[in-house]
Design an enzyme around this catalytic site. Structure first.
Site, mmCIF file in Angstrom:
data_model
loop_
_atom_site.group_PDB
_atom_site.id
_atom_site.type_symbol
_atom_site.label_atom_id
_atom_site.label_comp_id
_atom_site.label_asym_id
_atom_site.label_seq_id
_atom_site.Cartn_x
_atom_site.Cartn_y
_atom_site.Cartn_z
ATOM 1 N N HIS A 214 0.734 -1.076 0.081
ATOM 2 C CA HIS A 214 0.080 0.027 -0.015
ATOM 3 C C HIS A 214 0.803 1.096 0.074
ATOM 4 O O HIS A 214 1.783 1.255 0.948
ATOM 5 C CB HIS A 214 -0.915 0.046 1.251
ATOM 6 N N SER B 109 2.300 0.204 10.433
ATOM 7 C CA SER B 109 3.106 0.211 11.587
ATOM 8 C C SER B 109 3.019 -1.200 12.110
ATOM 9 O O SER B 109 4.034 -1.859 12.748
ATOM 10 C CB SER B 109 2.796 1.104 12.533
ATOM 11 N N ASP C 298 -8.728 1.044 6.320
ATOM 12 C CA ASP C 298 -7.652 1.495 6.290
ATOM 13 C C ASP C 298 -7.103 2.465 7.599
ATOM 14 O O ASP C 298 -7.846 3.364 7.809
ATOM 15 C CB ASP C 298 -7.282 2.513 5.154
ATOM 16 N N GLY C 299 -6.234 2.199 8.326
ATOM 17 C CA GLY C 299 -5.557 2.896 9.464
ATOM 18 C C GLY C 299 -6.076 2.411 10.691
ATOM 19 O O GLY C 299 -7.107 1.946 11.064
ATOM 20 N N GLY C 300 -5.025 2.603 11.661
ATOM 21 C CA GLY C 300 -5.352 2.292 13.198
ATOM 22 C C GLY C 300 -5.314 0.827 13.472
ATOM 23 O O GLY C 300 -5.829 0.428 14.616
ATOM 24 N N GLY D 284 0.326 7.301 10.053
ATOM 25 C CA GLY D 284 0.266 6.218 10.594
ATOM 26 C C GLY D 284 0.086 6.305 12.159
ATOM 27 O O GLY D 284 0.193 7.212 12.748
ATOM 28 N N GLY D 285 -0.067 4.966 12.774
ATOM 29 C CA GLY D 285 -0.329 5.020 14.097
ATOM 30 C C GLY D 285 -1.438 5.640 14.828
ATOM 31 O O GLY D 285 -1.094 5.749 16.107
ATOM 32 N N ASP E 41 0.866 4.994 0.365
ATOM 33 C CA ASP E 41 0.168 6.418 0.603
ATOM 34 C C ASP E 41 0.384 7.670 -0.042
ATOM 35 O O ASP E 41 1.677 7.960 0.461
ATOM 36 C CB ASP E 41 0.123 6.584 2.221
HETATM 37 C C1 DX5 Z 1 -3.380 7.536 6.656
HETATM 38 C C2 DX5 Z 1 -2.973 6.129 5.689
HETATM 39 C C3 DX5 Z 1 -3.033 4.761 6.139
HETATM 40 C C4 DX5 Z 1 -2.135 4.851 7.368
HETATM 41 C C5 DX5 Z 1 -2.006 3.454 7.747
HETATM 42 O O1 DX5 Z 1 -3.490 8.507 5.922
HETATM 43 O O2 DX5 Z 1 -4.055 5.974 4.632
HETATM 44 O O3 DX5 Z 1 -2.743 3.765 4.919
HETATM 45 O O4 DX5 Z 1 -0.948 5.436 7.451
HETATM 46 O O5 DX5 Z 1 -0.898 3.204 8.627
HETATM 47 P P1 DX5 Z 1 -1.225 2.411 10.079
HETATM 48 O O6 DX5 Z 1 -1.375 1.147 9.912
HETATM 49 O O7 DX5 Z 1 0.099 2.719 10.815
HETATM 50 O O8 DX5 Z 1 -2.215 3.040 10.782
HETATM 51 ZN ZN ZN Z 2 -3.892 4.511 2.886
#
Ligand code: DX5
Ligand code: ZN
Length: 245
Positions: free
Chosen positions: A45, A216, A193-195, A162-163, A47
């Site tokens: 993925h 992460s 997606d995310g968190g 992220g995170g 970003d």
């Molecule tokens: C947020 C992005 C995500 C995010 C995922 O702007 O779209 O893809 O960075 O990262 P984690 O898994 O660390 O939340």
């Molecule tokens: Zn993303």
């Protein structure tokens, strides 16, 4: 040109992972990408942020092109006008391109263009078309878009970093999106997606997504091969438990 075989493959392995490459250990990126190829994760993925639609600035097509991998390249465009970036990302090897519904009018045109762009990795298949929604965006924007997408990606955080912490309302939103997809009669994947962390996998599994984006959590312990195994085992196990309950 749609990409039905890729879509069917992803459906068959659901829930699958799309691993957020920004969280990689950049000093060992070659080694870590090779490790990822040995896992069951099917997608990488990317970003892409422009510092306006989403607060950070990241590399776009140059990074997508530089990364040599057997994984599918899943490009998440968090940029104000995706129309200016579609051809370059396709030429760089994108297998999936996701644009945000919040960009307004260019979204329909962008999805049409993605559908017509050739896949640079394999001209015989197209590029999957994704639409992403921020957590605060009303789901009513979706139905008119469903006839032109292969993937609906629900963000469980605000875009940018992220995170962050997974927003619990994502589950109910996913239930509603699934009903909308069923009503459309089309074959469309649902992504989140995310968190996503090692600790909230039951909560994420309950969302029932076909694709889970995670950055992460895969890289935090230093070994992404182990990271993917932990995440996929946890996700698939939690989903099976949920089905029994
Ligand atoms: C947020 C992005 C995500 C995010 C995922 O702007 O779209 O893809 O960075 O990262 P984690 O898994 O660390 O939340
Ligand atoms: Zn993303």
């Amino acid at each position: 040109m749609a990409a039905p075989r890729v879509l069917a493959g992803l459906r068959a392995t659901a829930p699958n992972l799309s691993v957020g490459v920004l969280a990689v250990n950049w000093l060992a990126v070659g080694r870590d990408l090779q490790k990822l190829e040995r896992t069951e994760a099917r997608l990488l993925h990317f970003d892409v942020m422009d510092g306006r639609f989403a607060p950070q600035l990241t590399l776009g097509p140059a990074l997508v092109k530089a990364v040599k991998t057997t994984l599918l390249k899943d490009v998440h465009l968090m940029i104000g006008n995706p129309l200016t970036a579609l051809e370059d990302h396709a030429a760089a090897g994108a297998d999936v391109i996701t644009v945000h519904a919040e960009v307004g009018w260019p979204v329909h045109r962008a999805l049409q263009v993605i559908g017509d762009l050739p896949n640079a990795n394999d001209p015989a298949r197209g590029i999957l078309r994704g639409v992403a929604l921020n957590p605060g965006t009303p789901l009513e924007v979706l139905p008119p878009l469903l006839e032109m997408v292969d993937l609906v990606m629900l963000l469980a955080i605000n875009p940018g970093w992220g995170g962050q912490q997974f927003l619990p309302a994502t589950r109910e939103r996913a239930d509603r999106v699934r009903r909308m997809i069923a009503a459309s009669g089309r074959e469309i994947l649902l992504g989140v997606d995310g968190g996503v962390t090692r600790r909230n996998l039951p909560e994420v599994a309950a969302v029932g997504a076909d694709l889970v984006v995670t950055g992460s959590a895969v890289f935090e312990a230093g070994d992404p091969e182990e990271g993917v195994a932990v995440m996929l085992t946890g996700l698939r196990g939690a989903r099976q438990e949920g089905m029994k309950a």
